[in-house]
Design a protein around this motif. Structure first.
Motif, PDB file in Angstrom:
ATOM      1  N   LEU A  71      15.776   6.756  -7.048  1.00 52.50           N
ATOM      2  CA  LEU A  71      15.402   5.437  -6.522  1.00 52.50           C
ATOM      3  C   LEU A  71      15.785   5.304  -5.048  1.00 52.50           C
ATOM      4  CD1 LEU A  71      16.404   3.080  -9.471  1.00 52.50           C
ATOM      5  CD2 LEU A  71      14.150   3.157  -8.420  1.00 52.50           C
ATOM      6  N   ILE A  72      16.975   5.759  -4.706  1.00 55.45           N
ATOM      7  CA  ILE A  72      17.420   5.694  -3.309  1.00 55.45           C
ATOM      8  C   ILE A  72      16.509   6.528  -2.420  1.00 55.45           C
ATOM      9  CG2 ILE A  72      19.272   6.383  -1.733  1.00 55.45           C
ATOM     10  CD1 ILE A  72      21.255   5.592  -3.960  1.00 55.45           C
ATOM     11  N   GLN A  73      16.116   7.690  -2.911  1.00 56.96           N
ATOM     12  CA  GLN A  73      15.202   8.542  -2.138  1.00 56.96           C
ATOM     13  C   GLN A  73      13.862   7.839  -1.915  1.00 56.96           C
ATOM     14  OE1 GLN A  73      14.191  12.231  -4.060  1.00 56.96           O
ATOM     15  NE2 GLN A  73      13.337  13.135  -2.204  1.00 56.96           N
TER      16      GLN A  73
ATOM     17  N   LEU B 237      13.724  -1.579  10.351  1.00 57.00           N
ATOM     18  CA  LEU B 237      14.369  -0.818  11.422  1.00 57.00           C
ATOM     19  C   LEU B 237      15.690  -1.437  11.873  1.00 57.00           C
ATOM     20  CD1 LEU B 237      11.253   0.097  13.610  1.00 57.00           C
ATOM     21  CD2 LEU B 237      12.521   1.583  12.043  1.00 57.00           C
ATOM     22  N   ARG B 238      15.882  -2.740  11.606  1.00 57.37           N
ATOM     23  CA  ARG B 238      17.130  -3.418  11.966  1.00 57.37           C
ATOM     24  C   ARG B 238      18.154  -3.354  10.828  1.00 57.37           C
ATOM     25  NH1 ARG B 238      13.013  -6.512  13.715  1.00 57.37           N
ATOM     26  NH2 ARG B 238      13.146  -7.912  11.923  1.00 57.37           N
ATOM     27  N   ASN B 239      17.851  -2.532   9.823  1.00 53.70           N
ATOM     28  CA  ASN B 239      18.730  -2.360   8.660  1.00 53.70           C
ATOM     29  C   ASN B 239      18.849  -3.629   7.830  1.00 53.70           C
ATOM     30  OD1 ASN B 239      20.057  -0.108   7.497  1.00 53.70           O
ATOM     31  ND2 ASN B 239      22.047  -1.072   7.863  1.00 53.70           N
TER      32      ASN B 239
ATOM     33  N   SER C 250      11.350   2.715   3.335  1.00 52.52           N
ATOM     34  CA  SER C 250      11.982   2.156   4.538  1.00 52.52           C
ATOM     35  C   SER C 250      11.447   2.825   5.803  1.00 52.52           C
ATOM     36  CB  SER C 250      13.500   2.322   4.469  1.00 52.52           C
ATOM     37  OG  SER C 250      14.051   1.581   3.401  1.00 52.52           O
ATOM     38  N   SER C 251      11.173   4.123   5.718  1.00 50.23           N
ATOM     39  CA  SER C 251      10.713   4.869   6.889  1.00 50.23           C
ATOM     40  C   SER C 251       9.295   4.457   7.303  1.00 50.23           C
ATOM     41  CB  SER C 251      10.728   6.374   6.604  1.00 50.23           C
ATOM     42  OG  SER C 251       9.725   6.724   5.651  1.00 50.23           O
ATOM     43  N   ARG C 252       8.586   3.758   6.405  1.00 53.41           N
ATOM     44  CA  ARG C 252       7.223   3.327   6.717  1.00 53.41           C
ATOM     45  C   ARG C 252       7.148   1.890   7.226  1.00 53.41           C
ATOM     46  NH1 ARG C 252       7.176   7.469   3.452  1.00 53.41           N
ATOM     47  NH2 ARG C 252       5.334   8.796   3.192  1.00 53.41           N
ATOM     48  N   ILE C 253       8.303   1.224   7.268  1.00 53.79           N
ATOM     49  CA  ILE C 253       8.348  -0.161   7.761  1.00 53.79           C
ATOM     50  C   ILE C 253       8.448  -0.148   9.272  1.00 53.79           C
ATOM     51  CG2 ILE C 253       9.581  -2.344   7.655  1.00 53.79           C
ATOM     52  CD1 ILE C 253       8.314  -1.428   5.017  1.00 53.79           C
TER      53      ILE C 253
ATOM     54  N   PRO D 189       0.811  -1.232   0.000  1.00 52.84           N
ATOM     55  CA  PRO D 189       0.000   0.000   0.000  1.00 52.84           C
ATOM     56  C   PRO D 189       0.838   1.273   0.000  1.00 52.84           C
ATOM     57  CG  PRO D 189      -0.861  -1.582   1.577  1.00 52.84           C
ATOM     58  CD  PRO D 189       0.462  -2.120   1.113  1.00 52.84           C
ATOM     59  N   PHE D 190       2.026   1.240   0.625  1.00 53.70           N
ATOM     60  CA  PHE D 190       2.904   2.404   0.640  1.00 53.70           C
ATOM     61  C   PHE D 190       3.631   2.579  -0.679  1.00 53.70           C
ATOM     62  CE2 PHE D 190       2.954   0.918   5.161  1.00 53.70           C
ATOM     63  CZ  PHE D 190       2.182   1.952   5.681  1.00 53.70           C
TER      64      PHE D 190
END
Length: 253
Positions: free
Chosen positions: A241-243, A212-214, A249-252, A89-90
């Motif tokens: 793409l990285i952005q 969050l654990r990279n 990633s910030s939504r996980i 969804p994100f």
């Protein structure tokens, strides 16, 4: 699946062959057509089809007499797996913005075992459609998305993966130096590039999506015709793409 690749469970092999065939067929197939295309003996095909019918993995089709198509259970299983991909969804709003910025198709892939699977995509109306479809599966080391994900594995996980691939392919050792160099570069730059994995004249660029654990849980990628891809363009695409990968990633949680 060739004969030498089959396991010691021929009924399972036959079931997989039939399901793969029906999933890719544009129309329902009769038992004789299924046996002809899969190379299964008629008796074996009949037994396997009946078992698949009982488990609703295949179904009788009403539009063509005594023909078979994919059953309801396949869709139930696929739907369950799809719903577990909480990142999807994100993906769409972020991919929509990225698509409009770079005017290229955008793909989302996730690692499953030693492979990477495309689970979602957004096509760009300004470019030709590339031969990369939802459900497409590739080894981690042979695609941009797979390399982006594999580059974020810890050293032990990478060694285990590479050792496992050496056991399954007699030619893998020849490819190993380049694969290791590609993974080191992807880790250093934050993105991976591959050429030819979905077409002779197509390059793919991918960035990993981390929890969050990279740990890598997915990759976002795009495809570009080789004739238009320069090193500078690869860097320009990779920045966006990285952005986008960082936003996902910030939504996980």
């Amino acid at each position: 699946m060739t004969t030498h690749e089959r396991s010691k469970a021929p009924a399972v092999d036959g079931a997989v062959l039939i399901i793969d065939l029906l999933a890719s067929s544009a129309f329902p197939l009769t038992l004789s057509e299924i046996c002809e295309k899969t190379g299964l003996p008629a008796a074996s095909g009949h037994r396997i089809i009946n078992a698949l019918l009982e488990h609703q993995m295949v179904a009788l089709n009403t539009s063509r007499k005594k023909s078979y198509c994919i059953g309801a259970k396949i869709f139930q299983v696929a739907s369950t797996i799809y719903s577990k991909q909480s990142i999807i969804p994100f993906f769409y709003p972020i991919a929509e913005i990225l698509k409009n910025e770079i005017h290229r198709p955008i793909f989302l892939s996730v690692p499953i075992g030693n492979t990477v699977v495309v689970v979602s995509k957004l096509e760009s109306s300004l470019n030709a459609t590339f031969n990369l479809h939802i459900g497409q599966t590739m080894p981690l080391h042979s695609s941009a998305s797979g390399k982006a994900i594999l580059s974020m594995f810890n050293a032990k996980e990478q060694l285990n993966y590479l050792a496992g691939q050496k056991k399954t392919s007699s030619h893998f050792s020849e490819l190993l130096p380049k694969i290791k160099a590609d993974l080191e570069r992807a880790k250093r730059l934050g993105y991976a590039v591959s050429q030819g994995d979905i077409g002779q004249y197509v390059s793919c660029i991918a960035a990993p999506i981390l929890n969050l654990r990279n740990e890598p849980i997915a990759a976002i990628s795009t495809a570009v015709s080789n004739e238009f891809l320069t090193h500078q363009e690869a860097r320009d695409f990779s920045k966006k793409l990285i952005q986008a990968a960082r936003q996902l990633s910030s939504r996980i949680v």
